[in-house]
Motif scaffolding. Structure first.
Motif, PDB file in Angstrom:
ATOM      1  N   GLU A  14     -52.120  84.154  87.133  1.00 36.25           N
ATOM      2  CA  GLU A  14     -52.112  84.903  85.887  1.00 36.25           C
ATOM      3  C   GLU A  14     -52.665  86.299  86.169  1.00 36.25           C
ATOM      4  OE1 GLU A  14     -50.825  81.700  83.412  1.00 36.25           O
ATOM      5  OE2 GLU A  14     -51.422  83.679  82.702  1.00 36.25           O
ATOM      6  N   LYS A  15     -52.250  87.268  85.353  1.00 35.92           N
ATOM      7  CA  LYS A  15     -52.792  88.621  85.525  1.00 35.92           C
ATOM      8  C   LYS A  15     -54.309  88.575  85.318  1.00 35.92           C
ATOM      9  CE  LYS A  15     -51.694  90.018  80.783  1.00 35.92           C
ATOM     10  NZ  LYS A  15     -50.907  90.951  79.935  1.00 35.92           N
ATOM     11  N   ARG A  16     -54.977  89.462  86.019  1.00 37.15           N
ATOM     12  CA  ARG A  16     -56.444  89.590  86.039  1.00 37.15           C
ATOM     13  C   ARG A  16     -57.128  88.547  86.930  1.00 37.15           C
ATOM     14  NH1 ARG A  16     -55.372  91.095  80.693  1.00 37.15           N
ATOM     15  NH2 ARG A  16     -55.662  88.961  79.948  1.00 37.15           N
ATOM     16  N   LYS A  83     -52.351  92.625  88.757  1.00 33.92           N
ATOM     17  CA  LYS A  83     -51.547  93.141  87.653  1.00 33.92           C
ATOM     18  C   LYS A  83     -50.122  92.629  87.801  1.00 33.92           C
ATOM     19  CE  LYS A  83     -54.006  97.490  86.823  1.00 33.92           C
ATOM     20  NZ  LYS A  83     -53.857  98.972  86.707  1.00 33.92           N
ATOM     21  N   LEU A  84     -49.364  92.726  86.708  1.00 30.94           N
ATOM     22  CA  LEU A  84     -47.983  92.251  86.734  1.00 30.94           C
ATOM     23  C   LEU A  84     -47.182  92.939  87.835  1.00 30.94           C
ATOM     24  CD1 LEU A  84     -47.146  92.146  82.918  1.00 30.94           C
ATOM     25  CD2 LEU A  84     -47.809  90.240  84.383  1.00 30.94           C
ATOM     26  N   GLU A  85     -47.436  94.256  88.042  1.00 32.75           N
ATOM     27  CA  GLU A  85     -46.656  95.019  89.029  1.00 32.75           C
ATOM     28  C   GLU A  85     -46.993  94.668  90.472  1.00 32.75           C
ATOM     29  OE1 GLU A  85     -48.612  96.398  86.628  1.00 32.75           O
ATOM     30  OE2 GLU A  85     -49.697  98.163  87.414  1.00 32.75           O
ATOM     31  N   VAL A 114     -47.065  87.268  89.557  1.00 34.37           N
ATOM     32  CA  VAL A 114     -48.158  87.458  88.609  1.00 34.37           C
ATOM     33  C   VAL A 114     -47.584  87.344  87.200  1.00 34.37           C
ATOM     34  CG1 VAL A 114     -50.017  88.963  87.839  1.00 34.37           C
ATOM     35  CG2 VAL A 114     -49.319  88.978  90.242  1.00 34.37           C
ATOM     36  N   LEU A 115     -48.115  86.377  86.439  1.00 31.47           N
ATOM     37  CA  LEU A 115     -47.596  86.116  85.085  1.00 31.47           C
ATOM     38  C   LEU A 115     -48.482  86.729  84.013  1.00 31.47           C
ATOM     39  CD1 LEU A 115     -46.673  82.353  85.615  1.00 31.47           C
ATOM     40  CD2 LEU A 115     -45.165  84.342  85.786  1.00 31.47           C
TER      41      LEU A 115
END
Lengths: 115, 108
Positions: A14-16, A83-85, A114-115
């Protein structure tokens, strides 16, 4: 001769969250590289080590990415927080001779989502 | 930084056909490598060829450094040749600069 080894092969977070990748270069290779390959593009350098010293980290987003090469052999690349990117394939490469333009050999990569 | 342009971006061939992939670069280079990225993402070294001509089975490559281009020839293509072919160069420092690749599909 064994090739460049990487683990894990796949990772979904997951992001973060934080994540770490491991690389073991070809035995005796002094130079180790981490590249990032975003879908549809060629790989781009993140960081280069010569033995256990950093040669070039100008493209590494240092606010979230870190890398080390312990005892001039194995290396780890960490992302915290993700991060998503950052979704991409992370490729490790090594080459044999210090300070030369010798051929680089790549590992199988770690595919990060990354979700 | 150095520009690396590959052509064509996409190519579809029937099994048995021949093809030529091109790599143009904008400045002098100290290293040039051709890779095949298979469907599983593994980058496989094809040639280390900063200048001259090399052959390996059905594949051959030529780099004309003075004119800033390299060519990869694939003869008698097979379905296992499918994937993305990358040209990568070193101009300054020691990191490879990759082109965007040529995506090849070989059909039976």
């Amino acid at each position: 001769e064994a090739g460049v080894a990487q683990s894990p092969r796949y990772k979904i977070i997951e992001k973060r969250q934080s994540v770490a990748f491991w690389c073991n270069p070809i035995s005796g290779h002094a130079t180790l590289y981490w590249y990032q390959q975003i879908l549809g593009q060629g790989p781009k350098l993140l960081i280069q080590f010569q033995n256990n010293g950093v040669v070039d980290d100008s493209q590494l987003p240092k606010d979230r990415f870190s890398a080390e090469r312990l005892k001039g052999v194995d290396s780890t690349l960490k992302i915290q927080p993700a991060k998503l990117e950052d979704s991409a394939v992370y490729l490790c490469a090594s080459s044999p001779i210090r300070g030369s333009y010798n051929e680089q050999f790549f590992g199988p990569g770690t595919r990060l989502t990354v979700l | 930084g150095i520009q690396v342009e590959q052509s064509p971006p996409d190519l579809i061939l029937q099994e048995g056909a021949n093809s030529t992939l091109r790599c143009n670069f904008s400045d002098s280079v100290n290293n040039l490598q051709w890779f095949h990225q298979n469907p599983w993402g593994q980058l496989i070294n094809l040639f280390y060829i900063p200048s001259g001509t090399k052959q390996n089975g059905r594949l051959s490559a030529t780099t004309v450094a003075t004119e800033r281009y390299s060519l990869l020839y694939i003869s008698s293509s097979q379905t296992t040749d499918s994937g993305v072919y990358f040209c990568a160069v070193i101009h300054s420092g020691y990191a490879l600069n990759f082109g965007k690749g040529t995506s090849l599909l070989v059909t039976p």
